[in-house]
Design an enzyme around this catalytic site. Structure first.
Site, mmCIF file in Angstrom:
data_model
loop_
_atom_site.group_PDB
_atom_site.id
_atom_site.type_symbol
_atom_site.label_atom_id
_atom_site.label_comp_id
_atom_site.label_asym_id
_atom_site.label_seq_id
_atom_site.Cartn_x
_atom_site.Cartn_y
_atom_site.Cartn_z
ATOM 1 N N CYS A 155 0.817 -1.225 0.000
ATOM 2 C CA CYS A 155 0.000 0.000 0.000
ATOM 3 C C CYS A 155 0.846 1.270 0.000
ATOM 4 C CB CYS A 155 -0.940 -0.002 1.196
ATOM 5 S SG CYS A 155 -2.080 -1.388 1.112
ATOM 6 N N HIS A 204 -3.527 7.075 2.313
ATOM 7 C CA HIS A 204 -3.874 5.767 1.751
ATOM 8 C C HIS A 204 -5.264 5.405 2.263
ATOM 9 C CE1 HIS A 204 -3.966 1.657 0.656
ATOM 10 N NE2 HIS A 204 -3.822 1.204 1.888
ATOM 11 N N ASN A 257 -10.122 -0.248 -1.041
ATOM 12 C CA ASN A 257 -8.666 -0.159 -0.953
ATOM 13 C C ASN A 257 -8.057 -0.716 -2.246
ATOM 14 O OD1 ASN A 257 -5.953 -0.446 -0.384
ATOM 15 N ND2 ASN A 257 -6.243 -1.381 1.620
HETATM 16 O O1 UT7 Z 1 -4.058 -1.425 3.248
HETATM 17 C C1 UT7 Z 1 -3.204 -2.386 3.790
HETATM 18 C C2 UT7 Z 1 -3.204 -2.341 5.248
HETATM 19 N N1 UT7 Z 1 -4.430 -2.875 5.750
HETATM 20 C C3 UT7 Z 1 -5.121 -2.202 6.665
HETATM 21 O O2 UT7 Z 1 -4.781 -1.123 7.021
HETATM 22 C C4 UT7 Z 1 -6.337 -2.909 7.254
HETATM 23 C C5 UT7 Z 1 -6.348 -2.735 8.740
HETATM 24 N N2 UT7 Z 1 -7.423 -3.474 9.387
HETATM 25 C C6 UT7 Z 1 -8.734 -3.111 9.283
HETATM 26 O O3 UT7 Z 1 -9.073 -2.189 8.570
HETATM 27 C C7 UT7 Z 1 -9.741 -3.835 10.137
HETATM 28 O O4 UT7 Z 1 -9.057 -4.661 11.065
HETATM 29 C C8 UT7 Z 1 -10.729 -4.717 9.324
HETATM 30 C C9 UT7 Z 1 -11.678 -3.831 8.532
HETATM 31 C C10 UT7 Z 1 -9.997 -5.672 8.422
HETATM 32 C C11 UT7 Z 1 -11.598 -5.541 10.300
HETATM 33 O O5 UT7 Z 1 -12.267 -4.668 11.197
HETATM 34 P P1 UT7 Z 1 -12.180 -4.924 12.778
HETATM 35 O O6 UT7 Z 1 -12.983 -3.872 13.405
HETATM 36 O O7 UT7 Z 1 -10.736 -5.013 13.155
HETATM 37 O O8 UT7 Z 1 -12.908 -6.307 12.912
HETATM 38 P P2 UT7 Z 1 -12.354 -7.678 13.571
HETATM 39 O O9 UT7 Z 1 -11.421 -8.360 12.651
HETATM 40 O O10 UT7 Z 1 -11.894 -7.400 14.965
HETATM 41 O O11 UT7 Z 1 -13.685 -8.498 13.657
HETATM 42 C C12 UT7 Z 1 -14.760 -8.128 14.560
HETATM 43 C C13 UT7 Z 1 -15.909 -9.095 14.354
HETATM 44 C C14 UT7 Z 1 -15.489 -10.562 14.427
HETATM 45 O O12 UT7 Z 1 -16.547 -11.286 15.004
HETATM 46 P P3 UT7 Z 1 -16.511 -11.703 16.549
HETATM 47 O O13 UT7 Z 1 -15.271 -12.544 16.709
HETATM 48 O O14 UT7 Z 1 -16.450 -10.424 17.323
HETATM 49 O O15 UT7 Z 1 -17.793 -12.468 16.729
HETATM 50 C C15 UT7 Z 1 -15.363 -10.967 12.978
HETATM 51 O O16 UT7 Z 1 -15.539 -12.326 12.766
HETATM 52 O O17 UT7 Z 1 -16.472 -8.907 13.057
HETATM 53 C C16 UT7 Z 1 -16.475 -10.162 12.353
HETATM 54 N N3 UT7 Z 1 -16.273 -9.878 10.934
HETATM 55 C C17 UT7 Z 1 -17.269 -9.562 10.099
HETATM 56 N N4 UT7 Z 1 -18.581 -9.435 10.299
HETATM 57 C C18 UT7 Z 1 -19.348 -9.089 9.239
HETATM 58 C C19 UT7 Z 1 -15.104 -9.858 10.240
HETATM 59 N N5 UT7 Z 1 -15.334 -9.536 8.961
HETATM 60 C C20 UT7 Z 1 -16.677 -9.348 8.855
HETATM 61 C C21 UT7 Z 1 -17.506 -8.993 7.781
HETATM 62 N N6 UT7 Z 1 -18.823 -8.863 8.032
HETATM 63 N N7 UT7 Z 1 -17.029 -8.749 6.551
#
Ligand code: UT7
Length: 330
Positions: A117, A257, A287
């Protein structure tokens, strides 16, 4: 006395494919919903490059041709093309090589730069150094990725984030101090644990087993990447301003970004910029990895004024991150 040469951005081009993949479409593919995607990431839709015969070079070509038309130059006048990408058409020849041939840049050399990125930011700094050296007069810097080629559309934690797109800028020598003023670039290979593609490189070449284990897709541990991104992107932007004796009030726009709206907001708040001074188009494109920053410049070009100071900031796989200070030159 020889005059100091700076590398000014003199034209911008952008391209996103026509096909839209909306949050509603994703709801039918994986267990997710529009509300979750929008509140956690800020994304509503992304563009997908369709067609089995199309690769990242097909995103680069229209962006560069548009840039040439806007600047009134022929592709044969370009000296060098740098393509920041993690999704090259092939491992070799380089995408830059293929693009030169496709657009008729017969006098150019070029290369791909892989910094995930941060690919556009690293490429911009590299391209600027080529111009500042006095040796090259027209350097095109592209950020382009066909992320749909490495996304697993059964993995809800990654497939909601990424899209396809490309942006390009032309760098030319300037003697009035416009262009790239300063850059701080950083890298920490330890970040590979949290964000990588497992197979397809020399460490683990493609086999039937690597394909069966889905090891040719993006692997991302969202939360640790998020934590690093939030602090590193804000830290480096603040460091860049301090080292140039500037504050947020001197800056016309932050060009971040587009990985997650919450990461963008944290960076803007750290350097004291209000919402209207932050370029955000993540809701429309998602992204696009190396494509996000030049696509922002492309979308905001009409609003930019000569002399505006921009802070460009990125964080991505590697980890790689950094920030550049740019004085807009046209
Ligand atoms: O550009 C390259 C660099 N990349 C980044 O900068 C990305 C950085 N990370 C992020 O933007 C975020 O971590 C994500 C958008 C990828 C994920 O968001 P989050 O708030 O960190 O969610 P999480 O991974 O902590 O997941 C929270 C919950 C989980 O469920 P439980 O365990 O709390 O029951 C996941 O299983 O949300 C669930 N979950 C979803 N639910 C609905 C994960 N993906 C989804 C989804 N839809 N697509």
């Amino acid at each position: 006395m020889t005059q100091k040469i700076s590398a000014a951005i003199t034209a911008v081009g952008g391209y996103v494919p026509e096909d839209i993949l909306s949050n509603g479409d994703l709801e039918k593919m994986v267990d997710t919903n529009d509300e979750w995607i929008r509140t956690r990431t800020g994304i509503s839709e992304r563009r997908i490059l369709k067609g089995t015969d199309k690769g990242t070079s097909d995103l680069c070509v229209p962006a560069i041709l548009q840039l040439c038309e806007k600047r009134g130059i022929q592709p044969s006048e370009i000296d060098c093309i740098i393509v920041g990408t993690v999704t090259p058409d092939m491992l070799f020849p380089s995408t830059a090589n293929l693009v030169c041939e496709k657009i008729g840049a017969v006098n150019a050399w070029g290369f791909d730069l892989l910094a995930a990125c941060s690919g556009f930011l690293y490429s911009l700094t590299t391209g600027a150094a080529l111009v500042e050296s006095g040796r090259y007069k027209k350097v095109v810097v592209v950020g382009a990725d066909k992320m749909s080629s490495i996304v697993d559309y059964s993995d809800r934690s990654t497939c909601i984030i990424f899209g396809d797109g490309a942006g390009a800028v032309l760098l030319e020598p300037n003697f009035e101090g416009y262009g790239i003023q300063d850059s701080i670039l950083k890298s920490d290979g330890g970040g590979k644990t949290h964000l990588h593609m497992k197979a397809g490189g020399s460490l683990k070449p493609a086999t039937i087993e690597t394909v069966a284990r889905k090891e040719h897709y993006i692997y991302q541990e969202g939360q640790p990447v998020y934590k690093f991104a939030v602090t590193r992107m804000a830290d480096v932007s603040e460091e860049l301003l301090k080292r140039n004796q500037l504050t947020g009030s001197d800056i016309a726009y932050l060009v971040p970004h587009q990985a997650n709206k919450r990461i963008i907001d944290a960076t803007a708040s750290r350097i004291g910029l209000s919402e209207e001074k932050v370029m955000v188009n993540i809701q429309r494109y998602g992204n696009t990895t190396a494509g996000t920053i030049p696509l922002c410049l492309f979308d905001w070009e009409d609003k930019l004024k000569k002399g505006d100071l921009l802070v460009i900031a990125a964080f991505g796989g590697g980890f790689t991150w950094g920030a550049s200070l740019v004085k807009w030159g046209f």
